[in-house]
Design an enzyme around this catalytic site. Structure first.
Site, PDB file in Angstrom:
ATOM      1  N   LYS A  32       9.475  -1.352 -17.243  1.00 55.11           N
ATOM      2  CA  LYS A  32       9.440  -1.092 -15.804  1.00 55.11           C
ATOM      3  C   LYS A  32      10.333  -2.112 -15.104  1.00 55.11           C
ATOM      4  O   LYS A  32      10.209  -3.309 -15.311  1.00 55.11           O
ATOM      5  CB  LYS A  32       8.011  -1.214 -15.270  1.00 55.11           C
ATOM      6  CG  LYS A  32       7.896  -0.965 -13.771  1.00 55.11           C
ATOM      7  CD  LYS A  32       6.466  -0.894 -13.321  1.00 55.11           C
ATOM      8  CE  LYS A  32       5.869  -2.223 -12.971  1.00 55.11           C
ATOM      9  NZ  LYS A  32       6.424  -2.831 -11.757  1.00 55.11           N
ATOM     10  N   ASP A  59      10.474   1.148 -10.486  1.00 50.77           N
ATOM     11  CA  ASP A  59       9.299   1.022  -9.606  1.00 50.77           C
ATOM     12  C   ASP A  59       9.708   0.404  -8.282  1.00 50.77           C
ATOM     13  O   ASP A  59       9.563  -0.799  -8.070  1.00 50.77           O
ATOM     14  CB  ASP A  59       8.271   0.148 -10.354  1.00 50.77           C
ATOM     15  CG  ASP A  59       7.067  -0.231  -9.521  1.00 50.77           C
ATOM     16  OD1 ASP A  59       6.735   0.524  -8.583  1.00 50.77           O
ATOM     17  OD2 ASP A  59       6.459  -1.268  -9.815  1.00 50.77           O
ATOM     18  N   LYS A  61       8.814   1.962  -5.246  1.00 47.95           N
ATOM     19  CA  LYS A  61       7.761   2.320  -4.262  1.00 47.95           C
ATOM     20  C   LYS A  61       8.341   2.664  -2.890  1.00 47.95           C
ATOM     21  O   LYS A  61       8.049   2.002  -1.879  1.00 47.95           O
ATOM     22  CB  LYS A  61       6.751   1.180  -4.123  1.00 47.95           C
ATOM     23  CG  LYS A  61       6.009   0.823  -5.407  1.00 47.95           C
ATOM     24  CD  LYS A  61       4.875  -0.141  -5.135  1.00 47.95           C
ATOM     25  CE  LYS A  61       4.091  -0.508  -6.365  1.00 47.95           C
ATOM     26  NZ  LYS A  61       4.772  -1.377  -7.314  1.00 47.95           N
ATOM     27  N   ASP A  64       9.407   5.640   3.575  1.00 48.15           N
ATOM     28  CA  ASP A  64      10.233   5.652   4.789  1.00 48.15           C
ATOM     29  C   ASP A  64      10.164   7.073   5.350  1.00 48.15           C
ATOM     30  O   ASP A  64       9.393   7.899   4.870  1.00 48.15           O
ATOM     31  CB  ASP A  64      11.677   5.230   4.433  1.00 48.15           C
ATOM     32  CG  ASP A  64      12.389   4.572   5.611  1.00 48.15           C
ATOM     33  OD1 ASP A  64      12.275   5.093   6.746  1.00 48.15           O
ATOM     34  OD2 ASP A  64      13.067   3.563   5.411  1.00 48.15           O
ATOM     35  N   ASN A  67      13.785  12.020   5.484  1.00 46.81           N
ATOM     36  CA  ASN A  67      15.230  12.139   5.274  1.00 46.81           C
ATOM     37  C   ASN A  67      15.798  10.938   4.514  1.00 46.81           C
ATOM     38  O   ASN A  67      16.612  11.090   3.594  1.00 46.81           O
ATOM     39  CB  ASN A  67      15.908  12.287   6.645  1.00 46.81           C
ATOM     40  CG  ASN A  67      17.403  12.469   6.515  1.00 46.81           C
ATOM     41  OD1 ASN A  67      17.864  13.398   5.859  1.00 46.81           O
ATOM     42  ND2 ASN A  67      18.161  11.570   7.140  1.00 46.81           N
ATOM     43  N   THR A  68      15.347   9.755   4.870  1.00 44.77           N
ATOM     44  CA  THR A  68      15.839   8.527   4.217  1.00 44.77           C
ATOM     45  C   THR A  68      15.404   8.489   2.757  1.00 44.77           C
ATOM     46  O   THR A  68      16.184   8.144   1.858  1.00 44.77           O
ATOM     47  CB  THR A  68      15.304   7.288   4.974  1.00 44.77           C
ATOM     48  OG1 THR A  68      15.759   7.377   6.316  1.00 44.77           O
ATOM     49  CG2 THR A  68      15.790   5.994   4.351  1.00 44.77           C
ATOM     50  N   THR A 119      -3.534  -1.743  -6.694  1.00 45.94           N
ATOM     51  CA  THR A 119      -4.711  -2.318  -7.370  1.00 45.94           C
ATOM     52  C   THR A 119      -5.055  -3.711  -6.835  1.00 45.94           C
ATOM     53  O   THR A 119      -6.068  -4.279  -7.205  1.00 45.94           O
ATOM     54  CB  THR A 119      -4.494  -2.387  -8.890  1.00 45.94           C
ATOM     55  OG1 THR A 119      -3.204  -2.936  -9.135  1.00 45.94           O
ATOM     56  CG2 THR A 119      -4.572  -1.023  -9.532  1.00 45.94           C
ATOM     57  N   ARG A 211       2.170  -9.569 -16.861  1.00 44.51           N
ATOM     58  CA  ARG A 211       1.912 -10.939 -17.316  1.00 44.51           C
ATOM     59  C   ARG A 211       1.125 -11.074 -18.621  1.00 44.51           C
ATOM     60  O   ARG A 211       1.423 -11.995 -19.390  1.00 44.51           O
ATOM     61  CB  ARG A 211       1.261 -11.737 -16.172  1.00 44.51           C
ATOM     62  CG  ARG A 211       2.262 -12.019 -15.056  1.00 44.51           C
ATOM     63  CD  ARG A 211       1.600 -12.371 -13.741  1.00 44.51           C
ATOM     64  NE  ARG A 211       0.936 -11.215 -13.150  1.00 44.51           N
ATOM     65  CZ  ARG A 211       0.318 -11.235 -11.974  1.00 44.51           C
ATOM     66  NH1 ARG A 211       0.271 -12.349 -11.273  1.00 44.51           N
ATOM     67  NH2 ARG A 211      -0.248 -10.144 -11.487  1.00 44.51           N
TER      68      ARG A 211
HETATM   69  O1  C5P Z   1       1.606  -8.880 -14.335  1.00 45.26           O
HETATM   70  P1  C5P Z   1       0.812  -7.644 -14.061  1.00 45.26           P
HETATM   71  O2  C5P Z   1       0.260  -6.978 -15.302  1.00 45.26           O
HETATM   72  O3  C5P Z   1      -0.241  -7.859 -12.998  1.00 45.26           O
HETATM   73  O4  C5P Z   1       1.892  -6.631 -13.477  1.00 45.26           O
HETATM   74  C1  C5P Z   1       1.511  -5.425 -12.910  1.00 45.26           C
HETATM   75  C2  C5P Z   1       2.748  -4.684 -12.507  1.00 45.26           C
HETATM   76  O5  C5P Z   1       2.333  -3.438 -11.986  1.00 45.26           O
HETATM   77  C3  C5P Z   1       3.579  -5.362 -11.425  1.00 45.26           C
HETATM   78  O6  C5P Z   1       4.944  -5.113 -11.729  1.00 45.26           O
HETATM   79  C4  C5P Z   1       3.205  -4.637 -10.150  1.00 45.26           C
HETATM   80  O7  C5P Z   1       4.271  -4.550  -9.235  1.00 45.26           O
HETATM   81  C5  C5P Z   1       2.854  -3.263 -10.679  1.00 45.26           C
HETATM   82  N1  C5P Z   1       1.858  -2.554  -9.884  1.00 45.26           N
HETATM   83  C6  C5P Z   1       2.139  -1.282  -9.515  1.00 45.26           C
HETATM   84  N2  C5P Z   1       1.244  -0.569  -8.780  1.00 45.26           N
HETATM   85  C7  C5P Z   1       0.073  -1.102  -8.441  1.00 45.26           C
HETATM   86  C8  C5P Z   1      -0.235  -2.403  -8.853  1.00 45.26           C
HETATM   87  C9  C5P Z   1       0.702  -3.107  -9.589  1.00 45.26           C
HETATM   88  O8  C5P Z   1       3.202  -0.765  -9.839  1.00 45.26           O
HETATM   89  N3  C5P Z   1      -0.798  -0.368  -7.791  1.00 45.26           N
END
Ligand code: C5P
Length: 232
Positions: A32, A59, A61, A64, A67-68, A119, A211
């Site tokens: 990712k 990723d 996310k 907006d 159109n954008t 989360t 992590r």
């Molecule tokens: O290090 P960790 O396991 O916490 O990383 C979680 C990853 O998942 C991060 O890259 C975070 O941006 C992503 N994430 C996500 N959607 C969420 C929560 C976390 O894409 N709802």
């Protein structure tokens, strides 16, 4: 059914990412690329990871006006990624526009997922700060149904919500779940978490693990532990 472990490459540079990925000799993990790495390196990081044979979840996310988002998605569609995402909070019209932008002339496109509630968001913060008065479960299900109705492929949600999302939207509607921690690991900044084995039991299709793998003393072993608990 496809079940896979996606490593969140939350690194500040291409060099740091390749140094990390070069430790994987016998496997090409699904990776990712998030905001940190993409904003640092731009599309070249995606092209290089693709050239190296990785599947890629981009990723970013998006959130907006429709159109954008449509125009941004058509740019992302030209990169060879396997998954992209947006925030369901941007409305059904935005999600439909995103799908239009993402779909190439030949009808192909990357998978498109909607983030329901991050989360890191607790029900209390959702009530007090976002002024959403429903339960977090109702909110996640509602956003998932909107995404499903808009024609998206699935949602990003907590593994704890995967089962109920599938009940509402069907087994084929993908659940991609971050917030994964080993039973003996640190929780970090997540509020709604689970182990890889639990995510499997709850029906997640993909787990996103950052992590617990990237900060492990031995990332390859940590990755294999995830695969063993979640996929095999
Ligand atoms: O290090 P960790 O396991 O916490 O990383 C979680 C990853 O998942 C991060 O890259 C975070 O941006 C992503 N994430 C996500 N959607 C969420 C929560 C976390 O894409 N709802």
């Amino acid at each position: 059914m496809t079940r896979d472990v996606i490593i969140a490459c939350d690194f500040p540079s291409a060099d740091a990412t390749y140094t990390f990925l070069d430790r994987f000799i016998d496997e090409r993990p699904f990776v990712k690329v998030g905001m940190e790495l993409y904003y640092a390196e731009g599309p070249s990081i995606v092209r290089e990871l693709h050239r190296r044979g990785h599947k890629i979840f981009l990723d970013l996310k998006l959130h907006d006006i429709p159109n954008t988002v449509q125009k941004a998605m058509s740019v992302l569609s030209s990169l060879q990624v396997d998954m992209v995402n947006l925030h369901a909070a941007g409305t059904k019209a935005m999600m439909e526009a995103a799908l239009r932008g993402l779909t190439r002339a030949d009808g192909s496109r990357p998978l498109l997922l909607a983030v329901t509630q991050l989360t890191s968001t607790s029900e209390e913060r959702m009530h007090d700060e976002l002024l959403i008065s429903s339960s977090i479960n109702d909110c996640v299900c509602h956003y998932a149904e909107l995404a499903h109705d808009a024609g998206l492929d699935g949602v990003v949600c907590s593994p704890l919500e995967a089962e109920m999302v599938k009940q509402r939207c069907g087994q084929g509607f993908l659940t991609v779940t971050p917030g994964i921690r080993f039973a003996d690991g640190n929780v970090g900044d997540h509020v709604r978490i689970t182990t890889p084995a639990d995510a499997r039991r709850k029906g997640s299709d993909y787990i996103v693990v950052g992590r617990p793998i990237t900060a492990a003393d031995d990332p390859v072993t940590a990755y294999h532990r995830c695969v063993k608990e979640f996929v095999l």
